[in-house]
Design an enzyme around this catalytic site. Structure first.
Site, short mmCIF file in Angstrom:
data_model
loop_
_atom_site.label_atom_id
_atom_site.label_comp_id
_atom_site.label_asym_id
_atom_site.label_seq_id
_atom_site.Cartn_x
_atom_site.Cartn_y
_atom_site.Cartn_z
N ASN A 28 0.87 -1.18 0.00
CA ASN A 28 0.00 0.00 0.00
C ASN A 28 0.90 1.23 0.00
OD1 ASN A 28 -1.78 2.07 0.56
ND2 ASN A 28 -2.21 1.41 2.66
N LYS B 129 0.01 4.25 -0.19
CA LYS B 129 -0.65 5.42 0.42
C LYS B 129 -0.47 6.65 -0.49
CE LYS B 129 0.29 3.35 4.84
NZ LYS B 129 0.26 3.48 6.29
N HIS C 135 -9.30 0.81 5.23
CA HIS C 135 -7.99 1.02 5.89
C HIS C 135 -8.20 1.96 7.07
CE1 HIS C 135 -3.88 2.29 6.63
NE2 HIS C 135 -3.50 1.22 5.95
N GLU D 90 -6.61 4.38 8.11
CA GLU D 90 -6.42 5.81 7.80
C GLU D 90 -7.68 6.39 7.14
OE1 GLU D 90 -2.69 5.34 5.78
OE2 GLU D 90 -1.76 4.81 7.69
N GLU E 6 -4.99 -5.32 10.74
CA GLU E 6 -3.98 -4.27 10.90
C GLU E 6 -4.23 -3.53 12.22
OE1 GLU E 6 -2.12 -3.03 6.99
OE2 GLU E 6 -3.92 -1.83 7.18
N GLY F 269 2.84 1.92 10.64
CA GLY F 269 3.82 3.00 10.48
C GLY F 269 4.59 3.35 11.73
N SER G 195 3.77 -2.50 10.18
CA SER G 195 5.23 -2.52 10.36
C SER G 195 5.88 -3.84 9.95
CB SER G 195 5.59 -2.16 11.81
OG SER G 195 5.18 -0.83 12.10
C1 PEP Z 1 -0.52 -0.06 6.03
O1 PEP Z 1 -0.57 1.09 5.66
O2 PEP Z 1 -1.45 -0.82 5.72
C2 PEP Z 1 0.63 -0.50 6.79
C3 PEP Z 1 0.59 -1.69 7.32
O3 PEP Z 1 1.67 0.38 6.93
P1 PEP Z 1 3.15 0.04 7.51
O4 PEP Z 1 3.59 -1.25 6.88
O5 PEP Z 1 3.98 1.20 7.09
O6 PEP Z 1 3.00 -0.12 8.99
#
Ligand code: PEP
Length: 246
Positions: free
Chosen positions: A8, A10, A92, A94, A162, A168, A207
């Site tokens: 992703n 973003k 997601h 976000e 998630e 992040g 992460s």
């Molecule tokens: C995500 O945006 O779905 C995500 C898991 O980000 P990151 O891997 O940067 O934690």
């Protein structure tokens, strides 16, 4: 079941980033897992063109529940399909936080995605406060129930766990915590969609990086990853793909 490494991007990347796609495809011409990148909408068509004939699928990061209409700035699922996408991420954290998206809206988006011939990656996950309160399974169970589209099958649905606090941040749940949640999700999905649940890919996201991918992928009921930051560079994402394919 074909495992899935999904990236992703973003709100990152311009046309210059297409070099990363070429590098990824060159380094992993035929991985033993599915490889997916979800770039910003501005890059979907170009990335799909760059990936034609390659082992890389392209996806959107969101879609509107309607097919078309007066929704300035939005993109529908059929538009994503037309641009060359095979998948779309919905719900997601976000989006849920920045745009106030509810389970009902996520469910409508997932249904629209499937109706358009896309595979919907439905994201769920608890906040840190919810985990600290011991409410993780209750929260994700309710999100799953509320976000699951009608008639979802193993061929049309991917579920991404998630934890919001792991996205992040460089922090991840323990292996035991990931195993607990993924086992719970498989059981809950089985209650909802029966035998189809066995084939639904359950991704872990939050992460994931080259250094921790292998131990996360060794957890039962982890069928791949949704990767944010580490998907931007072909060398990092490629290492995660290789860990999943191993
Ligand atoms: C995500 O945006 O779905 C995500 C898991 O980000 P990151 O891997 O940067 O934690």
């Amino acid at each position: 079941m074909r495992k899935l490494a999904a990236g992703n991007w973003k709100m990152n990347g311009g046309r210059a980033a297409l070099d990363e796609v070429a590098a990824l495809c060159a380094a992993h011409p035929a991985p033993e897992c599915e490889m997916l990148l979800c770039p910003p909408a501005t890059l979907i068509a170009q990335m799909a063109w760059a990936a034609r004939g390659k082992a890389l699928k392209i996806g959107g990061q969101d879609c509107h529940p309607a097919v078309s209409g007066a929704h300035t700035g939005d993109i529908s699922a059929p538009m994503l399909k037309d641009a060359g996408a095979a998948y779309v991420i919905v719900g997601h954290s976000e989006r849920r936080t920045d745009h106030g998206e509810t389970d009902a809206l996520v469910r409508a988006k997932a249904g629209a995605a499937i109706a358009a011939g896309l595979i919907a990656i439905v994201c769920i996950g608890e906040t840190e406060a919810e985990r600290d309160a011991g409410a993780t399974l209750a929260v994700i169970g309710a999100q799953l129930d509320g976000s699951l589209p009608e008639g979802a099958t193993a061929a049309t649905l991917v579920l991404a766990y998630e934890p919001v606090w792991a996205i992040g941040t460089g922090r991840t749940p323990t292996i035991a915590e990931i195993a607990e949640v993924h086992g719970f999700l498989r059981a809950r999905l089985t209650e909802r969609i029966g035998a189809e649940a066995a084939g639904v890919r359950l991704l872990y996201g939050g992460s994931v990086k080259p250094s921790n991918a292998a131990e996360i992928f060794a957890v039962s009921d982890v069928d791949g990853a949704l990767v944010g930051g580490a998907s931007l560079k072909a060398v990092d994402f490629g290492a995660i793909v290789a860990a999943l394919a191993a």
